[in-house]
Scaffold this motif. Structure first.
Motif, PDB file in Angstrom:
ATOM      1  N   ALA A   5       0.698  -1.803  -0.244  1.00 34.30           N
ATOM      2  CA  ALA A   5       0.743   0.277   0.263  1.00 34.30           C
ATOM      3  C   ALA A   5       0.920   1.185   0.044  1.00 34.30           C
ATOM      4  CB  ALA A   5      -1.319   0.118   1.264  1.00 34.30           C
ATOM      5  N   ASN A   6       2.441   1.017   0.692  1.00 33.41           N
ATOM      6  CA  ASN A   6       2.896   2.568   0.718  1.00 33.41           C
ATOM      7  C   ASN A   6       3.994   2.763  -0.109  1.00 33.41           C
ATOM      8  OD1 ASN A   6       1.247   3.249   2.264  1.00 33.41           O
ATOM      9  ND2 ASN A   6       1.963   2.619   4.000  1.00 33.41           N
ATOM     10  N   THR A   7       4.200   1.546  -1.803  1.00 36.16           N
ATOM     11  CA  THR A   7       4.937   1.583  -2.566  1.00 36.16           C
ATOM     12  C   THR A   7       4.744   2.817  -2.957  1.00 36.16           C
ATOM     13  OG1 THR A   7       4.002   0.435  -4.404  1.00 36.16           O
ATOM     14  CG2 THR A   7       5.337  -0.794  -3.226  1.00 36.16           C
ATOM     15  N   LEU A   8       6.010   3.442  -3.869  1.00 34.78           N
ATOM     16  CA  LEU A   8       5.735   4.681  -5.036  1.00 34.78           C
ATOM     17  C   LEU A   8       4.264   4.574  -5.674  1.00 34.78           C
ATOM     18  CD1 LEU A   8       6.994   7.197  -5.871  1.00 34.78           C
ATOM     19  CD2 LEU A   8       8.202   6.137  -6.993  1.00 34.78           C
ATOM     20  N   ALA A   9       4.641   3.377  -7.098  1.00 33.34           N
ATOM     21  CA  ALA A   9       3.425   2.575  -7.190  1.00 33.34           C
ATOM     22  C   ALA A   9       2.010   3.241  -6.915  1.00 33.34           C
ATOM     23  CB  ALA A   9       3.938   1.267  -8.670  1.00 33.34           C
ATOM     24  N   ALA A  10       2.191   2.598  -5.760  1.00 32.75           N
ATOM     25  CA  ALA A  10       0.579   2.402  -5.061  1.00 32.75           C
ATOM     26  C   ALA A  10       0.184   4.425  -4.300  1.00 32.75           C
ATOM     27  CB  ALA A  10       0.430   2.124  -3.825  1.00 32.75           C
ATOM     28  N   ILE A  11       1.277   4.066  -4.240  1.00 35.15           N
ATOM     29  CA  ILE A  11       0.712   5.948  -3.878  1.00 35.15           C
ATOM     30  C   ILE A  11       0.503   7.286  -5.108  1.00 35.15           C
ATOM     31  CG2 ILE A  11       1.810   8.282  -2.522  1.00 35.15           C
ATOM     32  CD1 ILE A  11       3.272   6.632  -1.136  1.00 35.15           C
ATOM     33  N   GLU A  12       1.012   7.066  -5.694  1.00 30.02           N
ATOM     34  CA  GLU A  12       0.736   7.750  -7.847  1.00 30.02           C
ATOM     35  C   GLU A  12      -0.330   7.495  -7.575  1.00 30.02           C
ATOM     36  OE1 GLU A  12       4.021   6.708 -10.130  1.00 30.02           O
ATOM     37  OE2 GLU A  12       5.590   8.003  -9.291  1.00 30.02           O
ATOM     38  N   ARG A  13      -0.776   5.629  -7.797  1.00 34.61           N
ATOM     39  CA  ARG A  13      -2.067   5.859  -7.831  1.00 34.61           C
ATOM     40  C   ARG A  13      -3.062   6.391  -7.448  1.00 34.61           C
ATOM     41  NH1 ARG A  13       0.586   0.093  -9.198  1.00 34.61           N
ATOM     42  NH2 ARG A  13      -0.865  -0.521  -6.841  1.00 34.61           N
ATOM     43  N   LEU A  65       5.555  13.911  -4.349  1.00 35.31           N
ATOM     44  CA  LEU A  65       4.651  13.486  -4.229  1.00 35.31           C
ATOM     45  C   LEU A  65       3.751  13.748  -3.180  1.00 35.31           C
ATOM     46  CD1 LEU A  65       2.995  11.151  -6.018  1.00 35.31           C
ATOM     47  CD2 LEU A  65       4.006   9.159  -4.996  1.00 35.31           C
ATOM     48  N   GLU A  66       4.463  13.793  -1.677  1.00 38.32           N
ATOM     49  CA  GLU A  66       2.949  14.070  -0.540  1.00 38.32           C
ATOM     50  C   GLU A  66       3.034  14.989  -0.771  1.00 38.32           C
ATOM     51  OE1 GLU A  66       6.620  12.689  -0.774  1.00 38.32           O
ATOM     52  OE2 GLU A  66       6.157  10.922  -0.509  1.00 38.32           O
TER      53      GLU A  66
END
Length: 89
Positions: A5-13, A65-66
């Motif tokens: 849930a906290n991977t870069l790809a998941a955060i971008e999604r 991203l944050e």
């Protein structure tokens, strides 16, 4: 086991999902340089006008991203408050 849930790809999604109702797209710097790497690498673009709405302060792709997620969440809260205010009238 690690959380995905906290991977870069998941955060971008997640950020893309939050931005959808606002009609904005998340842009990611393809060609990174030290300045971009130090501060972020993301921008938000309006889908209709193609204008950058966040992440170009001083130079392109200046937001992390944050910061993008925080901007969208604050915008969503402001939009909800505005809708509540209109309903009370």
């Amino acid at each position: 086991m690690g959380s995905r849930a906290n991977t870069l790809a998941a955060i971008e999604r997640r950020v893309r999902r939050i931005g959808r109702p606002f009609g904005v797209s998340l842009l990611v710097a393809e060609k990174r340089n030290p300045k971009i790497e130090a501060h972020g690498g993301y921008m938000l673009r309006d889908d209709d006008s193609f204008e950058i709405v966040f992440g170009n302060a001083g130079y392109d792709f200046s937001a992390s991203l944050e910061e993008i997620e925080e901007f969208l969440l604050e915008s969503r809260t402001a939009m909800r408050e505005e809708i509540k205010g209109k309903k009370k009238r």
